[in-house]
Design a protein around this motif. Structure first.
Motif, PDB file in Angstrom:
ATOM      1  N   VAL A 360     -20.255  69.505  29.440  1.00 10.00           N
ATOM      2  CA  VAL A 360     -19.899  68.349  28.623  1.00 10.00           C
ATOM      3  C   VAL A 360     -20.745  68.305  27.353  1.00 10.00           C
ATOM      4  N   ASP A 361     -20.112  67.822  26.308  1.00  6.93           N
ATOM      5  CA  ASP A 361     -20.839  67.548  25.062  1.00  6.93           C
ATOM      6  C   ASP A 361     -21.200  66.094  25.114  1.00  6.93           C
ATOM      7  N   ARG A 362     -22.472  65.806  25.358  1.00  6.06           N
ATOM      8  CA  ARG A 362     -22.822  64.401  25.533  1.00  6.06           C
ATOM      9  C   ARG A 362     -23.152  63.732  24.211  1.00  6.06           C
ATOM     10  N   ARG A 431     -23.738  70.868  27.111  1.00  6.61           N
ATOM     11  CA  ARG A 431     -23.420  72.026  26.260  1.00  6.61           C
ATOM     12  C   ARG A 431     -24.716  72.728  25.817  1.00  6.61           C
ATOM     13  N   SER A 432     -25.758  71.931  25.543  1.00  9.98           N
ATOM     14  CA  SER A 432     -27.002  72.513  25.040  1.00  9.98           C
ATOM     15  C   SER A 432     -27.692  73.401  26.085  1.00  9.98           C
TER      16      SER A 432
END
Ligand code: DLL
Length: 436
Positions: A360-362, A431-432
């Protein structure tokens, strides 16, 4: 040998009498001995004497994970530290770990509960039980170990990891029961296959799996690959460890050991108790723990309770599978998504392995922009022509769309590229944390 087996089949009324007596004693204990609870009771304008029936439970204060952190390490102890004979701990993802201290009587009780739990799951004293839950601070290893010994089974304390050696021991020693996380059961199957071993041809007959969410589809997969019957077991460090609930031979929910743990389901937003049958957050009060009793612990696990008597004859209430956690629910573009929904879609589709990662891109802790699902495909699909891969991707995208109500990107990856873990699987990442 095992204490209290008759408690499991007690008429409801008798059980409730036992529960009330124990609840009154625990309320008194914590009020007198734990400053945190005395303050919390006072804030709610309630005293232990106000607990006259089980419905008065809802007047008592909740305990949260944060309260454990704020009172770390010994602030919630209800006995002098020198009566504590063991301490377990769960790491958690943020902040201080949770500690779980036990007196000798707590350990004895837990061993009895676990022995009874294992019997409910189908383990017998003549079983050879390979315990692949992690030993050490995690409650899984020693919790199962003591319970299985108390039952009189033969325990092989392999702990997690060293998978090839596990397979060799399992064959050589004639293991009949494996205890491990569901994700590790699949790793065992995969490693066995690589070694040319078909686990279905060994003496293995039963798996007692838990400590992480898993779906019915995952159960089918495990049963097929290992040639076993797989049973669900639930528990948490704050309450005791494994042994809070387990499935019986009917497998229609997990019986909560209600003579030791009082269960409620609440609306996670309002905190109000919900009627039986409704889904909400599981809240547990320990009825027999000495060192660190907990009152109305908010587990964050989303379940429903069923009080109908079970065909097996046990009267203890049954809880459903954990369908999600109120704190790992993802909110993607405003839609609530539980990892378990994603898993059940994946395991329905042929050509896909039960290994996946939700990326997920939070934007912030509660909300995410994008959902990408990495899915491992099976060997035969991966070596097939491009067209088939594209078809599979399209199908997965459509299925996710209809089940989740939002669109997700699907990334098909080669077999065995998603990291395997020996304990609990990590399914959701930022994602990171992963390469693009
Ligand atoms: O996982 C205790 C345990 C050990 C249970 C071995 C079963 C077998 P914790 O590490 O404190 O304790 O994690 C507790 O794991 O609140 C649930 O979210 C999750 N969990 C545990 N069992 C299940 C299960 C141990 N059967 C947290 N299904 C709990 C779904 C589970 N989630």
């Amino acid at each position: 040998m095992i204490r209290d087996p008759e408690n499991e089949r007690m008429p409801r009324k008798d059980l409730e009498n036992v529960q009330l007596r124990r609840l009154q004693a625990r309320a008194k204990d914590v009020y007198e001995k734990v400053p945190f609870y005395r303050k919390a009771f006072k804030e709610r304008k309630v005293t232990p004497e106000d607990v006259r029936s089980l419905t008065d439970l809802s007047r008592l204060p909740f305990t949260s994970k944060l309260d454990f952190r704020d009172n770390y390490p010994y602030g919630l102890l209800a006995t002098p530290l020198n009566r504590v004979v063991r301490i377990h701990s769960s790491s958690g993802t943020t902040g201080k770990p949770i500690v779980a201290p036990y007196t000798q009587s707590d350990i004895d009780n837990w061993s009895d509960i676990m022995a009874r739990t294992l019997v409910t799951a189908g383990v017998r004293s003549d079983d050879i039980l390979q315990n692949a839950y992690g030993y050490g601070l995690f409650t899984g290893g020693l919790g199962f170990h003591y319970g299985a010994e108390r039952l009189g089974a033969t325990v092989i304390p392999t702990g997690g990891g060293n998978t090839k050696r596990q397979i060799i021991l399992l064959q050589d020693l004639g293991t009949t029961v494996i205890t491990c996380t569901p994700s590790y059961a699949l790793i065992l199957a995969e490693t066995a296959l690589d070694m040319g071993v078909d686990l279905r041809e060994t003496k293995l007959r039963l798996g007692v799996c838990g400590a992480e969410p898993w779906s019915e589809q995952m159960r089918n997969d495990i049963e097929e690959r290992l040639g076993i019957r797989a049973v669900n077991i639930y528990g948490l460090t704050e309450v005791v460890g494994p042994g809070v609930s387990v499935e019986c031979e009917r497998r229609c929910g997990m019986h909560i050991a209600e003579d030791h743990f009082l269960a409620e389901v609440i609306d996670p937003h309002s905190g109000d108790p919900l009627p039986y049958g409704e889904q909400g957050e599981l809240v547990i009060t320990t009825l027999t723990k000495e060192a660190q009793p907990v009152i109305r612990y908010r587990t964050r696990d989303i379940v429903s309770l069923d009080r109908e008597p079970c065909d097996c004859g046990r009267t203890h209430v049954r809880m459903s599978r954990v369908t999600g956690r109120s704190d790992d629910m993802l909110i993607i573009r405003g839609v609530n998504v539980f990892p378990s929904q994603i898993e059940s879609v994946l395991l329905e589709v042929e050509g896909v392995e039960p290994h996946y990662l939700i990326v997920v891109d939070r934007k912030n802790a509660f909300s995410s922009d994008e959902l990408e699902i990495w899915v491992e495909v099976s060997d035969n699909v991966f070596s097939d022509e491009m067209q088939k891969m594209e078809k599979l991707e399209k199908r997965l995208r459509a299925e996710m769309d209809s089940v989740l109500g939002i669109s997700a990107r699907i990334k098909l990856v080669e077999p065995k590229t998603i990291a395997r873990t020996e304990g609990k699987a990590k399914r959701v990442v930022d994602r990171s944390e992963v390469a693009p």
